[in-house]
Design an enzyme around this catalytic site. Structure first.
Site, short mmCIF file in Angstrom:
data_model
loop_
_atom_site.label_atom_id
_atom_site.label_comp_id
_atom_site.label_asym_id
_atom_site.label_seq_id
_atom_site.Cartn_x
_atom_site.Cartn_y
_atom_site.Cartn_z
NE ARG A 121 14.72 58.67 32.60
CZ ARG A 121 13.44 59.32 32.42
NH1 ARG A 121 13.14 59.64 33.52
NH2 ARG A 121 13.08 59.91 31.41
CE LYS A 143 35.09 47.29 31.38
NZ LYS A 143 36.11 46.68 30.58
CD GLU A 185 38.40 36.26 30.61
OE1 GLU A 185 39.27 37.12 31.13
OE2 GLU A 185 37.78 36.63 29.50
CE LYS A 227 35.95 42.27 36.24
NZ LYS A 227 35.22 41.74 35.08
CD GLU A 237 38.37 49.76 30.38
OE1 GLU A 237 38.62 49.73 29.24
OE2 GLU A 237 38.00 48.66 30.82
NE ARG A 242 36.13 47.04 34.83
CZ ARG A 242 34.97 46.92 35.37
NH1 ARG A 242 34.67 47.99 36.28
NH2 ARG A 242 34.38 46.10 35.11
CG ASN A 246 39.72 45.39 28.39
OD1 ASN A 246 38.83 44.86 28.51
ND2 ASN A 246 39.90 46.60 28.43
CG HIS A 249 39.62 40.74 26.46
ND1 HIS A 249 40.44 40.05 27.40
CD2 HIS A 249 38.37 40.44 27.08
CE1 HIS A 249 39.76 39.49 28.46
NE2 HIS A 249 38.51 39.62 28.16
CG HIS A 253 36.63 41.60 21.76
ND1 HIS A 253 36.81 43.00 22.43
CD2 HIS A 253 36.25 40.73 22.43
CE1 HIS A 253 36.25 42.42 23.81
NE2 HIS A 253 35.92 41.36 23.97
CG HIS A 267 34.58 36.06 25.48
ND1 HIS A 267 35.01 37.32 24.81
CD2 HIS A 267 35.09 36.29 26.89
CE1 HIS A 267 35.77 38.05 25.59
NE2 HIS A 267 35.49 37.61 27.11
#
Length: 365
Positions: A121, A143, A185, A227, A237, A242, A246, A249, A253, A267
């Site tokens: 956990r 993330k 990036e 960042k 987000e 935030r 993206n 992205h 993606h 990527h």
């Protein structure tokens, strides 16, 4: 050494940037440990270069180290990869207070972070990124995720590291293509809200990619600071702050999904093409000056990054790519928020355009 902080109250953590830090990792990790042991997770590309050095640096501080070397590439960022890693951590007797070290690029960082978010956990981890993409982006912000058949990063959690240690000298062993993917990036931070930094990229990007140490340090420090600021303002987000990270992205993606998340398109390469498409879509809809969209395309082309569907190796129709976008994890109320722009350094989030409009636009590319 430069020290930055991601300000998250009691969960704040430092980011250390400096040449040679990999050889000093023990000095920075040992004070975090409740017991003198840790686990390093890396991949088959990184291990021959840096696993022994990192292990020796930890041993020099009296820390016992065990390690797991996973296959390199996106295939490890999967249910199978997660199962292998979590079973290994449990077999090693991981405790919540242990700090598992992610030594590698974005795949290793995402996978280790997600595993640590669920094992017992929640256990602690340290990011030691060895690629430019991970150093400027994925190692910071918490993330974590794996990929599934329906799309990229759809199974994951927010789980912040306890420490990020960035040694730019590890970029010396990075293939040029991987370096370029990370550079996309870097450019992104200029395009989001910093036109002056994009101009710096135009002037210095080629030198950075050719090995200029000062340019690399400047790009890493500037990107990480940007960042960290955004993450501190909108960690999960929820406020569209935030979400600006993206940029490129949603398109990117879809391109990755179309190529099966394979080495056909890395990527960062997909993000590069995606940022061009976002600017061109904005220009096509009267939001962004066409000359700004052209400037983005021209700079990415000048450093041999994909800057169109053709240069990304994509010949699918708009409907196929839009269908991938429909599975994007950012979809809310059936609508996909797009990060568009009013010009370089003026990105914003909107839900004004449906996937049918995106499909028609992509058909014309």
């Amino acid at each position: 050494m430069e020290r930055l902080t991601v300000e998250l109250g009691s969960r704040s953590y430092p980011i250390l940037i400096g040449d040679g830090l990999l050889g000093e990792i023990g000095r920075h990790v040992a004070p975090l440990l409740k017991r003198p042991r840790t686990m390093i997770v890396t991949d088959e590309h990184v291990a021959p270069y840096y696993l022994d050095a990192a292990s020796a640096a930890l041993a020099a501080e009296g820390v016992t180290v065990s390690s797991l070397v996973l296959p390199a590439g996106e295939s490890s960022k999967s249910w199978a990869g997660l199962a292998r890693l979590t079973e290994w951590l449990i077999g090693e007797g991981v405790e919540r207070s242990d700090h598992v070290i992610a030594l590698g690029g974005g795949v290793i960082g995402d996978l280790v972070g997600f595993a640590c978010s669920v094992v017992k956990r929640g256990s602690a981890f340290v990011q030691m990124p060895t690629t430019l993409l991970a150093q400027v982006d994925s190692s910071v912000g918490g993330k974590t995720a794996i990929n599934v058949a329906a799309g990229k990063n759809l199974i994951g959690a927010f789980h912040q590291p306890a420490l990020v240690v960035i040694d730019p000298t590890t970029l010396a062993t990075l293939p040029r293509r991987e370096l370029g993917a990370g550079y996309a990036e870097v450019v992104k931070y200029g395009l989001i809200d910093d036109a002056d930094f994009f101009a710096w990229c135009e002037a210095n990007g080629a030198a950075l990619l050719a090995g200029d140490g000062d340019a690399r340090h400047k790009a890493i420090a500037h990107s990480v600071a940007a960042k960290a600021r955004i993450v501190a303002a909108d960690e999960r987000e929820t406020q569209d702050i935030r979400a600006l990270l993206n940029l490129g992205h949603s398109f990117g993606h879809a391109l990755e999904a179309e190529t099966g998340y394979s080495d056909r398109l890395l990527h960062g390469e997909a993000v590069a093409a995606g940022m061009v498409l976002a600017h061109q879509f904005s220009a096509a809809n009267g939001l962004c000056p066409p000359e700004d969209a052209a400037r983005v395309r021209d700079h990415l082309a000048s450093v041999d990054l994909p800057h169109s569907l053709a240069s990304a190796g994509i010949n699918s129709g708009g409907a196929a790519l839009a269908a991938h976008m429909a599975h994007d994890k950012k979809v809310r109320g059936g609508k996909l928020p797009l990060i568009l722009t009013r010009g370089i350094g003026q990105s914003f989030v909107t839900e004004d355009y449906g996937l049918d409009a995106v499909s028609a636009f992509l058909d014309d590319r």
